[in-house]
Design a protein around this motif. Structure first.
Motif, PDB file in Angstrom:
ATOM      1  N   LEU A  17       0.842  -1.190   0.000  1.00 17.58           N
ATOM      2  CA  LEU A  17       0.000   0.000   0.000  1.00 17.58           C
ATOM      3  C   LEU A  17       0.878   1.241   0.000  1.00 17.58           C
ATOM      4  CD1 LEU A  17      -2.838  -0.715   2.638  1.00 17.58           C
ATOM      5  CD2 LEU A  17      -3.112  -0.518   0.164  1.00 17.58           C
ATOM      6  N   GLU A  18       0.451   2.238  -0.724  1.00 13.99           N
ATOM      7  CA  GLU A  18       1.184   3.511  -0.723  1.00 13.99           C
ATOM      8  C   GLU A  18       0.840   4.254   0.562  1.00 13.99           C
ATOM      9  OE1 GLU A  18       1.593   7.581  -3.425  1.00 13.99           O
ATOM     10  OE2 GLU A  18       0.602   5.801  -4.262  1.00 13.99           O
ATOM     11  N   TYR A  19       1.845   4.783   1.226  1.00 11.04           N
ATOM     12  CA  TYR A  19       1.602   5.493   2.477  1.00 11.04           C
ATOM     13  C   TYR A  19       2.607   6.623   2.661  1.00 11.04           C
ATOM     14  CZ  TYR A  19       5.731   3.804   4.995  1.00 11.04           C
ATOM     15  OH  TYR A  19       7.019   3.585   5.411  1.00 11.04           O
ATOM     16  N   ASP A  20       2.303   7.506   3.588  1.00 14.41           N
ATOM     17  CA  ASP A  20       3.242   8.553   3.980  1.00 14.41           C
ATOM     18  C   ASP A  20       2.989   8.886   5.442  1.00 14.41           C
ATOM     19  OD1 ASP A  20       5.261  10.394   3.880  1.00 14.41           O
ATOM     20  OD2 ASP A  20       4.464  11.484   2.142  1.00 14.41           O
ATOM     21  N   ILE A  21       3.954   9.552   6.047  1.00 17.92           N
ATOM     22  CA  ILE A  21       3.841   9.964   7.447  1.00 17.92           C
ATOM     23  C   ILE A  21       4.135  11.455   7.537  1.00 17.92           C
ATOM     24  CG2 ILE A  21       4.799   9.740   9.780  1.00 17.92           C
ATOM     25  CD1 ILE A  21       5.470   6.830   9.114  1.00 17.92           C
ATOM     26  N   TRP A  22       3.200  12.202   8.096  1.00 16.11           N
ATOM     27  CA  TRP A  22       3.391  13.630   8.321  1.00 16.11           C
ATOM     28  C   TRP A  22       3.289  13.917   9.810  1.00 16.11           C
ATOM     29  CZ3 TRP A  22      -0.546  15.846   4.176  1.00 16.11           C
ATOM     30  CH2 TRP A  22      -0.085  15.516   2.894  1.00 16.11           C
ATOM     31  N   LEU A  23       4.069  14.857  10.284  1.00 14.64           N
ATOM     32  CA  LEU A  23       4.056  15.241  11.697  1.00 14.64           C
ATOM     33  C   LEU A  23       3.429  16.625  11.864  1.00 14.64           C
ATOM     34  CD1 LEU A  23       6.104  12.880  11.771  1.00 14.64           C
ATOM     35  CD2 LEU A  23       7.389  14.178  13.478  1.00 14.64           C
ATOM     36  N   THR A  24       2.621  16.764  12.906  1.00 18.02           N
ATOM     37  CA  THR A  24       2.041  18.076  13.199  1.00 18.02           C
ATOM     38  C   THR A  24       3.121  18.984  13.789  1.00 18.02           C
ATOM     39  OG1 THR A  24       1.324  17.453  15.428  1.00 18.02           O
ATOM     40  CG2 THR A  24      -0.229  17.073  13.628  1.00 18.02           C
ATOM     41  N   GLN A  25       2.942  20.282  13.594  1.00 16.47           N
ATOM     42  CA  GLN A  25       3.894  21.269  14.089  1.00 16.47           C
ATOM     43  C   GLN A  25       3.319  22.153  15.187  1.00 16.47           C
ATOM     44  OE1 GLN A  25       7.059  21.222  12.864  1.00 16.47           O
ATOM     45  NE2 GLN A  25       6.425  19.518  11.550  1.00 16.47           N
ATOM     46  N   LYS A  26       1.985  22.205  15.249  1.00 12.29           N
ATOM     47  CA  LYS A  26       1.331  23.115  16.210  1.00 12.29           C
ATOM     48  C   LYS A  26      -0.094  22.647  16.460  1.00 12.29           C
ATOM     49  CE  LYS A  26       0.005  26.323  12.479  1.00 12.29           C
ATOM     50  NZ  LYS A  26       0.506  25.476  11.397  1.00 12.29           N
ATOM     51  N   PRO A  27      -0.758  23.184  17.501  1.00 11.43           N
ATOM     52  CA  PRO A  27      -2.151  22.815  17.764  1.00 11.43           C
ATOM     53  C   PRO A  27      -3.040  23.106  16.557  1.00 11.43           C
ATOM     54  CG  PRO A  27      -1.232  23.973  19.654  1.00 11.43           C
ATOM     55  CD  PRO A  27      -0.202  24.063  18.566  1.00 11.43           C
ATOM     56  N   LYS A  28      -4.002  22.239  16.311  1.00  9.34           N
ATOM     57  CA  LYS A  28      -4.963  22.319  15.195  1.00  9.34           C
ATOM     58  C   LYS A  28      -4.332  22.015  13.839  1.00  9.34           C
ATOM     59  CE  LYS A  28      -8.112  23.685  18.141  1.00  9.34           C
ATOM     60  NZ  LYS A  28      -9.163  22.751  18.609  1.00  9.34           N
ATOM     61  N   ASP A  29      -3.040  21.736  13.814  1.00 10.05           N
ATOM     62  CA  ASP A  29      -2.345  21.451  12.554  1.00 10.05           C
ATOM     63  C   ASP A  29      -2.898  20.207  11.869  1.00 10.05           C
ATOM     64  OD1 ASP A  29      -0.465  22.152  10.658  1.00 10.05           O
ATOM     65  OD2 ASP A  29       1.179  21.070  11.606  1.00 10.05           O
ATOM     66  N   ALA A  30      -3.345  19.236  12.656  1.00 13.65           N
ATOM     67  CA  ALA A  30      -3.829  17.970  12.087  1.00 13.65           C
ATOM     68  C   ALA A  30      -5.071  18.170  11.225  1.00 13.65           C
ATOM     69  CB  ALA A  30      -4.119  16.968  13.209  1.00 13.65           C
ATOM     70  N   ILE A  31      -5.856  19.217  11.505  1.00 10.23           N
ATOM     71  CA  ILE A  31      -7.035  19.505  10.681  1.00 10.23           C
ATOM     72  C   ILE A  31      -6.601  19.821   9.257  1.00 10.23           C
ATOM     73  CG2 ILE A  31      -9.009  21.038  10.320  1.00 10.23           C
ATOM     74  CD1 ILE A  31      -9.046  21.525  13.351  1.00 10.23           C
ATOM     75  N   ASP A  32      -5.642  20.751   9.129  1.00 12.16           N
ATOM     76  CA  ASP A  32      -5.171  21.167   7.801  1.00 12.16           C
ATOM     77  C   ASP A  32      -4.407  20.051   7.099  1.00 12.16           C
ATOM     78  OD1 ASP A  32      -6.269  23.705   8.093  1.00 12.16           O
ATOM     79  OD2 ASP A  32      -4.477  24.501   9.070  1.00 12.16           O
ATOM     80  N   LEU A  33      -3.631  19.277   7.870  1.00 12.54           N
ATOM     81  CA  LEU A  33      -2.888  18.168   7.261  1.00 12.54           C
ATOM     82  C   LEU A  33      -3.843  17.109   6.715  1.00 12.54           C
ATOM     83  CD1 LEU A  33       0.083  17.635   9.769  1.00 12.54           C
ATOM     84  CD2 LEU A  33       0.125  18.803   7.562  1.00 12.54           C
ATOM     85  N   ALA A  34      -4.912  16.822   7.455  1.00 12.78           N
ATOM     86  CA  ALA A  34      -5.899  15.844   6.980  1.00 12.78           C
ATOM     87  C   ALA A  34      -6.566  16.326   5.694  1.00 12.78           C
ATOM     88  CB  ALA A  34      -6.949  15.594   8.060  1.00 12.78           C
ATOM     89  N   LYS A  35      -6.906  17.601   5.642  1.00  8.14           N
ATOM     90  CA  LYS A  35      -7.518  18.169   4.429  1.00  8.14           C
ATOM     91  C   LYS A  35      -6.554  18.087   3.247  1.00  8.14           C
ATOM     92  CE  LYS A  35     -10.639  21.470   6.675  1.00  8.14           C
ATOM     93  NZ  LYS A  35     -10.946  22.900   6.875  1.00  8.14           N
ATOM     94  N   SER A  36      -5.288  18.414   3.501  1.00  2.94           N
ATOM     95  CA  SER A  36      -4.278  18.338   2.435  1.00  2.94           C
ATOM     96  C   SER A  36      -4.110  16.902   1.955  1.00  2.94           C
ATOM     97  CB  SER A  36      -2.933  18.884   2.937  1.00  2.94           C
ATOM     98  OG  SER A  36      -3.036  20.255   3.279  1.00  2.94           O
ATOM     99  N   GLY A  37      -4.142  15.963   2.891  1.00  5.04           N
ATOM    100  CA  GLY A  37      -4.016  14.548   2.538  1.00  5.04           C
ATOM    101  C   GLY A  37      -5.153  14.079   1.643  1.00  5.04           C
TER     102      GLY A  37
END
Length: 294
Positions: free
Chosen positions: A33-53
């Protein structure tokens, strides 16, 4: 081809989530399976990272962290209008994972995601805040608020215990009007908890009857009580046994709940604290969220 994105909150669980990164890579190297790992940098960052993903074509977004991280990733998926949520419990509370019976062992949690076991769970909305687990007003929200202050001085697990005792010594109950579908409550209460999940506060089984995918909120109302009675009740919540105290605890199931408070107080939404005043409305979202779980 299915694409999976892992979003790691490196500070979750005191750094526990970040330490899982090498093991996740090792596991995924043996999966086609194709996968990647991204790390959050600040609070609420995971919202934007999920949208980008989602925009970049990832079908599954996996939250690696605690309930706060799960909540943020879920918001990103829900606001994107598509995608599946995976959970690797690695925070302090991990309460939604408990309800969904997601194993705390990394490989077992990954197995569930890869094998594709899914449920479509309910999405709660309270005062424009999305939540998957539990939102509450009263004693527990004040405990969380006080514990945040205590953690600045005491950086250990005893901070929560100190927060409980400190809050109980000062807590006087809340005068509220609660509309639960067609049922009306007008009295002083110690706590009202509304949710889809069973657990909060790191394992307290506050809503033992809750079902995350049944299309209803489950509600507990704890009447105003003396400090002694609350001290007796509090340990029973850990095992979901507090509902036997019929003179203190009422149980409901509803689609919409409105809570009107006389004084300014706090709202606990999946572990996040918000100031509230007057009217608080809980509603079930029309859509559901696909989550990999047992």
């Amino acid at each position: 081809m299915e694409k999976t994105l892992f979003i790691i909150n490196p500070v979750a669980g005191g750094g526990k989530a970040k330490k899982l990164e090498p093991s996740i890579k090792k596991y995924m190297e043996n999966i086609d399976l194709e996968y990647d790992i991204w790390l959050t940098q600040k609070p609420k960052d995971a919202i934007d990272l999920a949208k980008s993903g989602i925009i970049e074509g990832y079908n599954t977004i996996v939250a690696v962290g605690g309930d706060g991280t799960v909540n943020e990733v879920a918001i990103g998926i829900i606001e994107s209008g598509r995608g599946n949520l995976g959970i690797i419990p690695s925070g302090t509370g991990n309460d939604l994972a408990r309800t969904l019976e997601i194993p705390f062992e990394l490989e077992k949690a990954l197995d569930i995601i890869i094998k594709g076991n899914k449920k479509e769970i309910d999405i709660g909305l309270v005062n424009n805040n999305l939540f998957l687990n539990i939102a509450s007003i009263g004693l527990d929200s004040e405990v969380v608020k006080n514990t945040e202050k205590i953690k600045k001085r005491i950086r250990s697990k005893i901070a929560y215990g100190v927060g409980v005792i400190n809050t109980l010594l000062k807590f006087r109950g809340k005068k509220v009007i609660i509309e639960i579908d067609d049922h009306l409550i007008d009295r002083d209460i110690s706590l009202v908890a509304v949710g889809n999940g069973k657990y909060y506060g790191g394992g307290f089984k506050i809503l033992p009857m809750a079902v995350a995918e049944d299309g209803y909120f489950h509600v507990i109302v704890v009447n105003k009580a003396s400090r002694i009675k609350l001290l007796v009740l509090f340990p029973s919540i850990l095992f979901g046994k507090h509902t036997k105290f019929k003179n203190m605890v009422q149980v409901f199931k509803a689609k919409e709940i409105k809570v009107i408070t006389e004084d300014k107080t706090y709202l606990n939404v999946d572990g996040e604290i918000y100031d509230i005043e007057k009217e608080t409305i809980f509603t079930i979202n029309d859509e559901k969220l696909p989550v990999f779980c047992l």
